[in-house]
Scaffold this motif. Sequence first.
Motif: not given
Length: 391
Positions: A192-195, A223-226, A253-254, A282-283
């Motif tokens: 999962w990538c996003g804000r 879950l990548a993002g901040d 959570f990277p 990202t999709l």
Amino acid sequence: MRTSGSNLYFAEIIGNFNQGGDGRVANHLACGLEHAGARATCISLRRGGNARNEDGPQESLDLGSRRRIVGSLIAFGRLVRFIRRARPSVLHVHGQQSLVVAALAIIGLRNRPQFWFTWHNSEGVFDAMGLRGWLMRWAVRRCDMIFGASRSIVDRMRATLGNFPRIEVFRNGVPVMEPTTGMQADEPVICWCGRIVPSKDPRAFIRAAAVLNREGLRFHAVLAGDSPAHLGWFMDETRALAAELGLADIVEFPGWVDDVAALIRRSAIGVQTSHTEGLSMTLLEQMMAGLAVVATDVGDTSIAVEDGKSGYVIPAKDDTALVDRLRRLLEDPRHRTQIGAAARQRAIAEFSLASMARQAREAYQVIAVQRKQAGEAQPPGPGQHVAGEQG
């Protein structure tokens, strides 16, 4: 390599090289145009970051300044000089931050470039009030073409702008990347990538992961993002939810990931849980790498993903549907491989940089014909001198 025979020159204008989705689209489009034989420059009007990477355009310019008070004036002056010297065929603004400055920069040009604007964000479409809202509407009515990243964004722009004649969808595209190597892993990675913000709903994925974990399915979740500074509390609560549900050893959570492509290429399944989107970059990247995707039916997701064939499209805020589709993909490696292969084929055919470049070149030709019929002066080719205008 760039082919010869084209005089088209596109200047892609963004706020800064660190601004996320808008900047990525501009960078990708510039790269696609160069491969299609046009010249392209990616231009930042605020100092920050660097546009150069292996997929970036050959030329990028930072016209911004670190002097906050006079920064806009400095960028404006530099942009005017660039337009008069380089004579681009198209000045294409991505995102609202740079629209007014770019509109002012072409005032008074006898042979002005085509002026385009693309709205990428699915939230807050032309909702600015007061002087800022008035300036936005003034600037957008100077445009030859307005694009939205999805049908819903275009519909909202049409409702706001009334009879503006040229508003269309511009489909995002992403570079072709190497296919995933993680499809057959014993513990497949779901990414999962996003804000990390409420509208992206990362907690829906965490709740689904908890259900699947209790069922004994083996996987690893990333879950990548901040989160922006004012939503730091949401990040903290999201991490706490994963720990509370017993996922500390399963969910990673990277934070912000510079090389998202590397994460995607080691994953098997991609997830989008947003409540609102245009068309998620990202999709498309996940599809391009051959991941089996599960995504909410928002924006133009259903245009990109053919439900049941090249991925799964589910209703937003439907935890049951999310769990069901993820379960099927985890339980059946052969099925997720087939879904991923179909996703990759669709992304290459419809959402590549070549597709973006083709849209841009076709739009240029349409506007050029309309301006010629209206008797408007056309921009000269790059480097050609126009009498009466100083370089």
